[in-house]
Design an enzyme around this catalytic site. Structure first.
Site, mmCIF file in Angstrom:
data_model
loop_
_atom_site.group_PDB
_atom_site.id
_atom_site.type_symbol
_atom_site.label_atom_id
_atom_site.label_comp_id
_atom_site.label_asym_id
_atom_site.label_seq_id
_atom_site.Cartn_x
_atom_site.Cartn_y
_atom_site.Cartn_z
ATOM 1 N N CYS A 94 22.640 -11.194 -76.814
ATOM 2 C CA CYS A 94 23.395 -10.849 -75.605
ATOM 3 C C CYS A 94 24.476 -9.883 -76.054
ATOM 4 C CB CYS A 94 24.000 -12.103 -74.969
ATOM 5 S SG CYS A 94 24.992 -11.779 -73.506
ATOM 6 N N THR A 101 19.972 -4.941 -71.574
ATOM 7 C CA THR A 101 20.232 -6.358 -71.358
ATOM 8 C C THR A 101 19.107 -7.160 -71.976
ATOM 9 O OG1 THR A 101 20.080 -8.081 -69.655
ATOM 10 C CG2 THR A 101 19.362 -5.906 -69.026
#
Length: 231
Positions: free
Chosen positions: A196, A83
């Site tokens: 992302c 992440t």
């Protein structure tokens, strides 16, 4: 091949992409029936998102450091945090594991510099775009980093949390991202970082209108396999 530990679940869609890419890249490198030697710890994203929304980053950092320790105890020799946003709390993992922890912004910066790009746009969650932890790490590698304006940041962030993290990939949202990228290019960006994982699932590379896109998940996975295959 050394064992790779993936700390994910933020969201699970992004972790599934990590799993796919790590195995595909390992198979390409090794041939035959080879795949990656992996451990995956997938947390409940709802818990982490509550900490994000509350600004309780310290507690989130402690939680993720504890989860990384379970991967290490199970034999992971390389740790990747799957992440971009939660690299805000990666310091404890860096301190614990040194160069066995592959910082996502470092692998991205290396690819941007290798491509000869200096001014680069950054897309991601509102946390990644508005807070300095990620952009400053990129700037530490000598890059000139630009982020979208406030309205575009709100759009990008909303789509990530309300759609992409829930498995919804809409043509209208894809077009909205292309328009944000176009404005970054008009601001002088030679490339754009897809900071992302879920954005990579929404936005095919050919949707960029010719500007160079840097898919952080693929770059992270390539670096992880390279590290796993090194002595």
């Amino acid at each position: 091949m050394r064992r790779i530990g993936v700390l994910g679940g933020m969201s699970w869609e992004s972790t599934a992409e990590y799993y796919r890419l790590l195995n595909e890249i390992a198979a390409e490198r090794l041939g035959g029936l080879h795949s990656a030697d992996l451990l995956v710890r997938s947390v409940d994203f709802a818990d982490i998102e509550e900490m994000q929304a509350a600004g309780d980053w310290e507690r989130a950092g402690v939680r993720l450091a504890e989860e990384a320790a379970t991967l290490h105890a199970a034999g992971a020799e390389i740790i990747v945090l799957a992440t971009n946003t939660m690299h805000k709390v990666a310091q404890a993992m860096e301190q614990a594991y040194g160069d066995r922890f592959l910082h996502l912004a470092d692998t991205t910066a290396a690819a941007v510099k290798a491509a000869g790009v200096r001014r680069v746009g950054l897309l991601g969650t509102g946390f990644t775009m508005s807070q300095p932890f990620y952009a400053d790490r990129l700037r530490g590698h000598g890059l000139d980093v630009a982020v979208p304006g406030a309205a575009d940041q709100e759009t990008v962030h909303r789509i990530i949390y309300e759609e992409l993290c829930r498995g919804a990939f809409l043509d209208s949202s894809r077009q909205a991202y292309v328009e944000v990228i176009d404005r970054l290019v008009a601001d002088g960006c030679e490339g754009v970082i897809l900071g992302c994982t879920e954005i990579e699932l929404l936005l095919p590379m050919e949707s960029s209108g010719g500007v160079r896109l840097f898919p952080t998940t693929r770059l992270h996975c390539e670096a992880a396999v390279e590290a796993a295959l090194s002595s």
